[in-house]
Design a protein around this motif. Structure first.
Motif, mmCIF file in Angstrom:
data_model
loop_
_atom_site.group_PDB
_atom_site.id
_atom_site.type_symbol
_atom_site.label_atom_id
_atom_site.label_comp_id
_atom_site.label_asym_id
_atom_site.label_seq_id
_atom_site.Cartn_x
_atom_site.Cartn_y
_atom_site.Cartn_z
ATOM 1 N N LEU A 134 0.823 -1.212 0.000
ATOM 2 C CA LEU A 134 0.000 0.000 0.000
ATOM 3 C C LEU A 134 0.859 1.265 0.000
ATOM 4 O O LEU A 134 0.451 2.319 -0.492
ATOM 5 C CB LEU A 134 -0.933 -0.017 1.225
ATOM 6 C CG LEU A 134 -1.988 1.078 1.365
ATOM 7 C CD1 LEU A 134 -2.855 1.180 0.125
ATOM 8 C CD2 LEU A 134 -2.846 0.816 2.596
ATOM 9 N N PHE A 135 2.066 1.151 0.547
ATOM 10 C CA PHE A 135 2.959 2.307 0.605
ATOM 11 C C PHE A 135 3.805 2.469 -0.663
ATOM 12 O O PHE A 135 4.657 3.362 -0.725
ATOM 13 C CB PHE A 135 3.867 2.210 1.831
ATOM 14 C CG PHE A 135 3.158 2.493 3.125
ATOM 15 C CD1 PHE A 135 2.708 3.770 3.420
ATOM 16 C CD2 PHE A 135 2.912 1.481 4.036
ATOM 17 C CE1 PHE A 135 2.058 4.041 4.596
ATOM 18 C CE2 PHE A 135 2.251 1.733 5.227
ATOM 19 C CZ PHE A 135 1.817 3.017 5.503
ATOM 20 N N HIS A 141 9.570 3.850 1.949
ATOM 21 C CA HIS A 141 10.148 2.625 1.400
ATOM 22 C C HIS A 141 9.863 1.537 2.429
ATOM 23 O O HIS A 141 10.563 1.418 3.430
ATOM 24 C CB HIS A 141 11.652 2.777 1.170
ATOM 25 C CG HIS A 141 12.006 3.860 0.203
ATOM 26 N ND1 HIS A 141 11.878 3.716 -1.160
ATOM 27 C CD2 HIS A 141 12.475 5.124 0.402
ATOM 28 C CE1 HIS A 141 12.247 4.828 -1.758
ATOM 29 N NE2 HIS A 141 12.615 5.707 -0.829
ATOM 30 N N SER A 142 8.809 0.774 2.184
ATOM 31 C CA SER A 142 8.329 -0.174 3.180
ATOM 32 C C SER A 142 8.649 -1.604 2.788
ATOM 33 O O SER A 142 8.584 -1.972 1.615
ATOM 34 C CB SER A 142 6.816 -0.010 3.371
ATOM 35 O OG SER A 142 6.346 -0.905 4.354
ATOM 36 N N THR A 162 15.177 1.038 3.656
ATOM 37 C CA THR A 162 13.835 0.895 4.246
ATOM 38 C C THR A 162 13.634 1.947 5.326
ATOM 39 O O THR A 162 14.461 2.090 6.232
ATOM 40 C CB THR A 162 13.657 -0.509 4.854
ATOM 41 O OG1 THR A 162 13.850 -1.487 3.825
ATOM 42 C CG2 THR A 162 12.275 -0.671 5.458
ATOM 43 N N ASN A 163 12.533 2.692 5.222
ATOM 44 C CA ASN A 163 12.228 3.667 6.278
ATOM 45 C C ASN A 163 10.884 3.407 6.949
ATOM 46 O O ASN A 163 10.457 4.153 7.813
ATOM 47 C CB ASN A 163 12.280 5.101 5.741
ATOM 48 C CG ASN A 163 11.278 5.349 4.622
ATOM 49 O OD1 ASN A 163 10.429 4.530 4.319
ATOM 50 N ND2 ASN A 163 11.394 6.518 3.994
ATOM 51 N N LEU A 164 10.213 2.324 6.524
ATOM 52 C CA LEU A 164 8.989 1.894 7.199
ATOM 53 C C LEU A 164 8.992 0.370 7.244
ATOM 54 O O LEU A 164 8.903 -0.289 6.213
ATOM 55 C CB LEU A 164 7.738 2.408 6.479
ATOM 56 C CG LEU A 164 6.432 2.362 7.281
ATOM 57 C CD1 LEU A 164 5.390 3.290 6.664
ATOM 58 C CD2 LEU A 164 5.848 0.955 7.377
ATOM 59 N N PHE A 165 9.123 -0.162 8.433
ATOM 60 C CA PHE A 165 9.166 -1.609 8.628
ATOM 61 C C PHE A 165 7.768 -2.090 8.999
ATOM 62 O O PHE A 165 7.235 -1.733 10.054
ATOM 63 C CB PHE A 165 10.158 -1.972 9.736
ATOM 64 C CG PHE A 165 11.594 -1.652 9.405
ATOM 65 C CD1 PHE A 165 12.437 -2.632 8.912
ATOM 66 C CD2 PHE A 165 12.102 -0.365 9.585
ATOM 67 C CE1 PHE A 165 13.765 -2.347 8.607
ATOM 68 C CE2 PHE A 165 13.420 -0.060 9.283
ATOM 69 C CZ PHE A 165 14.255 -1.052 8.789
ATOM 70 N N SER A 166 7.159 -2.896 8.118
ATOM 71 C CA SER A 166 5.847 -3.491 8.399
ATOM 72 C C SER A 166 6.111 -4.858 9.021
ATOM 73 O O SER A 166 6.435 -5.816 8.317
ATOM 74 C CB SER A 166 5.034 -3.635 7.113
ATOM 75 O OG SER A 166 4.813 -2.372 6.519
#
Length: 527
Positions: A134-135, A141-142, A162-166
């Motif tokens: 979705l990002f 950058h997920s 990576t700057n968003l860890f899901s």
């Protein structure tokens, strides 16, 4: 991260030589720390070669407890090793700190990066996978990581931008996670699982609830409304963050939309709300109240979801500062369970500044670029296709791979997800489940089941009242699949949703799903 100036003096031991442990060891080696891997079982030759090339020492076929006692400063624990195992108890007795791989990896995240955390019994992998996609084409950058199969340590090594860890969290990982502060978290659902480890549902909930309490104070926690009722009755503390409760209402999306609170004492409500992190004692007549009567309803925000008979979805977001109505005509993933998974991901994206247009375009099948995880209601062909049976007859049908469904609860969810006539492939290694709830679908769109494998006789017995809709037992999955394909007529679904583990015939559910997909593609006319 900041481990001070003594990084090179710290001795890390890693329990478990699986992928997450190896990636953690690489990070430690890169940062100059002492690292040692201890594995209870034999280590594969490939991994040994890799460790030798990296000059990382290790042991296999057991743990050297005296060495751990004399040399280990911190133990990084594999999620597969419970806290009541000998090595874990030994470290606790000797006051050696134990941390999860996720906790460890969080120390090395860039200070400008953020994380979101998802847990629950079912739907975790789907939610983090959907959220990560979705990002796409946004400022983030997920990457989906954690219990989904790619560790956070591996993500740090292979995707440094990576700057968003899901992150998908299992209850096992949460037991030894302490300091990560996800900006958004969610507890999707809670069903009977892992009771061999926890003993009862209350202890299982406490393990899952740790993630909610880790939520950043300025963040957002999304929780199933029914779980919140259990949480309050248990007297558990709430996070300081905003709390959104997800609730499914079949008829009235206006339910509880307007909370009547007296305007002239708002400052008192604020003072009471500031104490929501305190535990609650629930006793005597208090047990007869629901959680919205025990707490102030203003402490919660709400997301209401309605799954319509035609598969469309209506969402009402009743937030403190806004109200939103979303409508999805044809969702990219079918089923009520996926509605709740995607709703959770969409609320998180909305909180992080992603536009409604972007969110809804991903949810609508015609505009979505989402690529679903395999083995979870996976359509073999994207639409209805022509399949050739063993008698060389063409059948315009849909074949679905739901090999991940290893218990009856998951199979019931799959059956709820479709309205077309279904021929169900069910079987494998039994897990002690009761198969009789499947019978209710026999009166509707489940036209025949095809039992296979070791569970066949048990399935036949539990569903004996529906003998006229049960095929003869098959020795293996593909034999059952061929029976179903030969019986199928146009506009029917052949659904593999086994409600059993795979170990009687396959290495794991992925192997089972891969074999089934290969079989289905071999019968697809256009393939």
């Amino acid at each position: 991260m900041n481990l001070g100036q003594n990084m090179k003096e710290i001795h890390f031991f890693i329990a478990g030589a699986a992928k997450s442990g190896i990636s953690a060891a690489k990070i430690l080696k890169k940062n100059g720390a002492h690292v040692f891997i201890t594995e209870e079982n034999k280590i594969s030759e490939n991994i040994k070669t890799e460790l030798n090339n990296l000059n990382i020492p290790y042991e296999e076929n057991g743990h050297s407890f005296e060495k751990i006692k004399s040399q280990c400063d911190i133990l990084i624990l594999s999620p597969g090793i419970p806290l009541n195992k000998e090595i874990s108890l030994f470290c606790k007795i000797n006051l050696i700190p134990i941390v999860s791989e996720i906790e460890f990896a969080s120390w090395f995240m860039n200070t400008k990066s953020i994380s979101v955390g998802i847990t629950g019994t079912n739907g975790k992998s789907t939610t983090v996978n959907y959220l990560s996609q979705l990002f796409s084409n946004t400022k983030y950058h997920s990457k989906a990581c954690g219990n989904i199969g790619i560790s956070v340590s591996q993500t740090l090594l292979e995707h440094p931008n990576t700057n968003l860890f899901s992150i998908e969290f299992s209850s096992y990982q949460l037991e030894t996670t302490y300091s990560i502060r996800p900006i958004c978290t969610s507890l999707l659902n809670l069903q009977n699982d892992h009771l061999g480890r926890y003993g009862n549902m209350d202890e299982y909930l406490k393990a899952k609830w740790r993630l909610i309490l880790l939520t950043d104070d300025h963040g957002l926690a999304i929780i199933d409304k029914n779980i919140m009722n259990q949480v309050i009755k248990l007297g558990l503390s709430l996070p300081k963050s905003r709390i959104i409760l997800i609730d499914e209402h079949k008829d009235n999306l206006e339910y509880n939309k307007n909370i009547n609170l007296k305007k002239n004492i708002e400052f008192i409500y604020e003072k009471i709300e500031s104490g929501k992190t305190l535990p609650n004692s629930i006793y005597q007549e208090m047990n007869n109240l629901n959680f919205e009567q025990i707490m102030l309803p203003s402490q919660f925000e709400y997301a209401y979801a309605k799954y319509n008979k035609n598969g469309s979805i209506n969402i009402l977001l009743n937030l403190k500062n806004s109200t939103k109505n979303w409508a999805i005509e044809n969702p990219c993933l079918p089923g009520k369970h996926n509605m709740m998974n995607i709703l959770c991901a969409s609320i998180i994206a909305n909180h992080l500044g992603i536009s409604d247009l972007h969110i809804l375009n991903q949810w609508e099948e015609k505009s979505s670029s989402y690529k679903h995880l395999p083995h979870r209601l996976e359509k073999i062909s994207s639409k209805w296709g022509l399949y050739i049976d063993n008698n060389l007859k063409n059948k315009n049908i849909l074949i679905i791979n739901d090999s991940k469904a290893t218990n009856v609860e998951s199979t019931l969810v799959a059956l709820h997800s479709f309205q077309s006539p279904i021929r169900l492939l069910i079987g494998g290694e039994p897990k002690g489940d009761d198969y009789s709830p499947i019978g209710e679908f026999m009166n509707h769109h489940l036209i025949k089941i095809y039992p296979f494998g070791k569970a066949s006789n048990i399935i036949q017995d539990h569903l004996k009242n529906y003998n006229n809709k049960i095929a003869e037992s098959s020795p293996n999955m593909l034999a059952a699949a061929n029976l179903a394909l030969n019986d199928a007529t146009d506009n029917e679904i052949i659904l593999l949703s086994p409600a059993c583990s795979s170990f009687d015939e396959f290495k794991n559910f992925e192997h089972r799903g891969d074999v089934f997909r290969e079989w289905a593609l071999s019968h697809l006319k256009d393939n």
